[in-house]
Write a protein that holds these residues in place. Sequence first.
Motif, PDB file in Angstrom:
ATOM      1  N   GLN A  71       0.788  -1.242   0.000  1.00  0.00           N
ATOM      2  CA  GLN A  71       0.000   0.000   0.000  1.00  0.00           C
ATOM      3  C   GLN A  71       0.823   1.297   0.000  1.00  0.00           C
ATOM      4  O   GLN A  71       0.543   2.188  -0.801  1.00  0.00           O
ATOM      5  N   ASN A  75       0.752   3.816  -3.485  1.00  0.00           N
ATOM      6  CA  ASN A  75       0.270   5.189  -3.380  1.00  0.00           C
ATOM      7  C   ASN A  75       0.964   6.125  -4.381  1.00  0.00           C
ATOM      8  O   ASN A  75       0.431   7.165  -4.749  1.00  0.00           O
ATOM      9  N   GLN A 301      -6.107   3.165   8.334  1.00  0.00           N
ATOM     10  CA  GLN A 301      -6.187   3.288   6.871  1.00  0.00           C
ATOM     11  C   GLN A 301      -5.734   1.997   6.181  1.00  0.00           C
ATOM     12  O   GLN A 301      -6.370   1.504   5.254  1.00  0.00           O
ATOM     13  N   ARG A 302      -4.626   1.414   6.675  1.00  0.00           N
ATOM     14  CA  ARG A 302      -4.077   0.201   6.024  1.00  0.00           C
ATOM     15  C   ARG A 302      -5.058  -0.966   6.136  1.00  0.00           C
ATOM     16  O   ARG A 302      -5.295  -1.676   5.164  1.00  0.00           O
ATOM     17  N   THR A 304      -8.335  -0.870   6.780  1.00  0.00           N
ATOM     18  CA  THR A 304      -9.588  -0.588   6.065  1.00  0.00           C
ATOM     19  C   THR A 304      -9.416  -0.876   4.574  1.00  0.00           C
ATOM     20  O   THR A 304     -10.243  -1.527   3.945  1.00  0.00           O
ATOM     21  N   ARG A 305      -8.297  -0.415   4.022  1.00  0.00           N
ATOM     22  CA  ARG A 305      -8.024  -0.624   2.586  1.00  0.00           C
ATOM     23  C   ARG A 305      -7.896  -2.123   2.277  1.00  0.00           C
ATOM     24  O   ARG A 305      -8.365  -2.602   1.261  1.00  0.00           O
ATOM     25  N   ARG A 306      -7.222  -2.834   3.181  1.00  0.00           N
ATOM     26  CA  ARG A 306      -7.022  -4.283   2.978  1.00  0.00           C
ATOM     27  C   ARG A 306      -8.358  -5.026   2.970  1.00  0.00           C
ATOM     28  O   ARG A 306      -8.640  -5.861   2.113  1.00  0.00           O
ATOM     29  N   GLN A 308     -11.262  -3.798   2.327  1.00  0.00           N
ATOM     30  CA  GLN A 308     -11.994  -3.369   1.135  1.00  0.00           C
ATOM     31  C   GLN A 308     -11.490  -4.127  -0.103  1.00  0.00           C
ATOM     32  O   GLN A 308     -12.273  -4.636  -0.898  1.00  0.00           O
ATOM     33  N   ALA A 309     -10.154  -4.241  -0.234  1.00  0.00           N
ATOM     34  CA  ALA A 309      -9.574  -4.956  -1.387  1.00  0.00           C
ATOM     35  C   ALA A 309     -10.028  -6.409  -1.377  1.00  0.00           C
ATOM     36  O   ALA A 309     -10.327  -6.993  -2.416  1.00  0.00           O
TER      37      ALA A 309
END
Length: 337
Positions: A71, A75, A301-302, A304-306, A308-309
């Motif tokens: 991640q 970016n 953030q990390r 949440t993104r994971r 979601q992915a």
Amino acid sequence: MATAAARDTAGSQAYDAPADAGDTAGYERAFDAAVAADERIEPRDWMPDAYRATLVRQIAQHAHSEIIGMQPEANWITRAPSLRRKAILMAKVQDEAGHGLYLYSAAETLGTSRDELLDKLHSGRQKYSSIFNYPTLTWADVGAIGWLVDGAAITNQVPLCRCSYGPYARAMVRICKEESFHQRQGYELLLALSKGTPEQHAMAQDAVDRWWWPSLMMFGPPDDESQHSAQSMAWKIKRHSNDELRQRFVDICVPQAESLGLTLPDPDLKWNEERGQHDFGAIDWSEFWDVLKGNGPCNEQRLTRRRQAHEEGAWVREAAAAHAAKHTNSETGAARA
Ligand SMILES: CC(C)(COP(=O)(O)OP(=O)(O)OC[C@H]1O[C@@H](n2cnc3c(N)ncnc32)[C@H](O)[C@@H]1OP(=O)(O)O)[C@@H](O)C(=O)NCCC(=O)NCCSC(=O)Cc1ccccc1
């Protein structure tokens, strides 16, 4: 007993196990002897439950680090300053996905499923490296990650190529080769910035200032606070202590920083003639433990993104499973016909 090299080519096979399958003490003795003789333990070999659990813990944390570690650099893919830099960065981030996959596969050989490991990551029950909870604020951070974070990763991982557990050790060989390329590209990127305009030089220095201390924390807590080191070293999962590897990394970085024309942000860093190593300043361990508790700048953030992915990728997993099932059915049908 087979040598480690012979066993590597022969694949999974039991070491000299006792004839009586119920002889647990005999199995324990055979396991200890295999570890003492530097033989590899393979998936089908008997192993103590705690050895298996330690490996799953470490390999899973390592795999999660590779996947979450995509991640911060990803970016910058859309903002890389040239096509060459973009191509290199995309290849690097793809390599990290590959490392995660080898490592999940190594963990699966211990009888744990990838779904279970991912579930533990997503629910915060398994960790990933503290380093990936820091933000990448400028393009120079991509260079600092390559030079320092990949540099620290290699220092830690080269000894893991001699880990007593075969699948983990073998995965590390290829991973280390790729990490070595990653480290060099980071160094080359920082060198270009350091020799560039005064603004570019300042950007490179700022990135090194921010990534230096978190990179030292990657090696884990000091030896006297490392709860797992003694047992992991006795089992030859870890070959060196956290502090030994941290010291090795500092000694490697000092001359490299000089060649880069950059300084390391530690006024206490100096050569100690007597020890033949560099002394360095105190690490802020309260920051480390705080990041592990989830309070780093980017933890939320990390994860949440994971998550979601993972959700967005559900259709790919379903399609792959449907394709595999169809393939198996048609093969079975062909075999019947
Ligand atoms: C050395 C250590 C990390 C920790 O030693 P151990 O004997 O296992 O533990 P110890 O008793 O000393 O610690 C007590 C507790 O503290 C935890 N903890 C410690 N340190 C950390 C930390 N830094 N971050 C978070 N947690 C940490 C530890 O789990 C334990 O908690 P637990 O009881 O589990 O809840 C070891 O596991 C190892 O070598 N792992 C394999 C290498 C690996 O995972 N590499 C990852 C980077 S890959 C990479 O960067 C590639 C890349 C580059 C660029 C871009 C993208 C990707």
